[in-house]
Scaffold this motif. Structure first.
Motif, PDB file in Angstrom:
ATOM      1  N   ARG A  61     103.380 -64.690 -10.343  1.00 12.75           N
ATOM      2  CA  ARG A  61     104.255 -63.784  -9.613  1.00 12.75           C
ATOM      3  C   ARG A  61     105.547 -64.720  -9.273  1.00 12.75           C
ATOM      4  N   ASP A 111     111.958 -66.337 -12.716  1.00 14.39           N
ATOM      5  CA  ASP A 111     113.743 -65.701 -12.849  1.00 14.39           C
ATOM      6  C   ASP A 111     113.520 -64.117 -13.223  1.00 14.39           C
ATOM      7  N   GLY A 112     112.702 -63.779 -13.973  1.00 14.88           N
ATOM      8  CA  GLY A 112     112.724 -62.724 -14.710  1.00 14.88           C
ATOM      9  C   GLY A 112     112.545 -61.330 -13.695  1.00 14.88           C
ATOM     10  N   ASP A 113     112.692 -60.297 -14.080  1.00 17.65           N
ATOM     11  CA  ASP A 113     112.333 -59.107 -13.300  1.00 17.65           C
ATOM     12  C   ASP A 113     110.891 -58.907 -13.308  1.00 17.65           C
ATOM     13  N   SER A 114     110.424 -58.354 -12.265  1.00 17.79           N
ATOM     14  CA  SER A 114     109.040 -58.038 -12.221  1.00 17.79           C
ATOM     15  C   SER A 114     108.701 -56.832 -12.661  1.00 17.79           C
ATOM     16  N   ILE A 115     107.378 -56.879 -13.424  1.00 13.78           N
ATOM     17  CA  ILE A 115     106.920 -55.731 -13.823  1.00 13.78           C
ATOM     18  C   ILE A 115     105.339 -55.377 -13.046  1.00 13.78           C
ATOM     19  N   ASN A 116     104.813 -54.107 -12.868  1.00 15.06           N
ATOM     20  CA  ASN A 116     103.677 -53.872 -12.489  1.00 15.06           C
ATOM     21  C   ASN A 116     102.647 -53.958 -13.607  1.00 15.06           C
ATOM     22  N   GLU A 151     101.846 -57.666  -9.682  1.00 13.25           N
ATOM     23  CA  GLU A 151     103.126 -57.878  -9.941  1.00 13.25           C
ATOM     24  C   GLU A 151     103.327 -59.112 -10.643  1.00 13.25           C
ATOM     25  N   ARG A 174     106.186 -61.670 -12.761  1.00 12.74           N
ATOM     26  CA  ARG A 174     107.422 -62.168 -13.341  1.00 12.74           C
ATOM     27  C   ARG A 174     107.470 -63.122 -14.557  1.00 12.74           C
TER      28      ARG A 174
END
Length: 92
Positions: A16, A19-24, A60, A62
């Motif tokens: 969780r 630094d990256g975008d989170s994905i579901n 979630e 990251r």
């Protein structure tokens, strides 16, 4: 098991953070591993309970490498359902 058996109260799973975008990520977990996964991630992560005892959880993520490592600990007991880029990245 007692409520105190959960690892480190208040500790979020390592995927969780980052630094990256989170994905579901949606993960199908077999009946053998489902109780542990539900206890670890919490009932709020459960999206579907199947008749065979397996569950679909959503998390979630990251740090995708940490999430992949988590999934791989289940060997054949778990399968990433979505998203496709995470799913294709884990096939051996």
């Amino acid at each position: 098991s007692s409520p105190n058996s959960v690892t480190e109260v208040g500790e979020d799973p390592p995927w969780r953070y980052g630094d990256g975008d989170s994905i579901n990520a949606r993960l199908l977990v077999d009946a053998q591993h489902a109780p542990w996964v539900i206890e670890y991630l919490g009932t709020n992560s459960v999206r579907e309970r199947r008749n065979d005892g397996s569950v679909v959880v959503e998390e979630e993520a990251r740090n995708l490498e940490m999430f992949r490592s988590f999934v791989l600990t289940f060997l054949e007991g778990a399968e990433i359902l979505a998203p496709d880029e995470l799913r294709s990245g884990i096939q051996v």
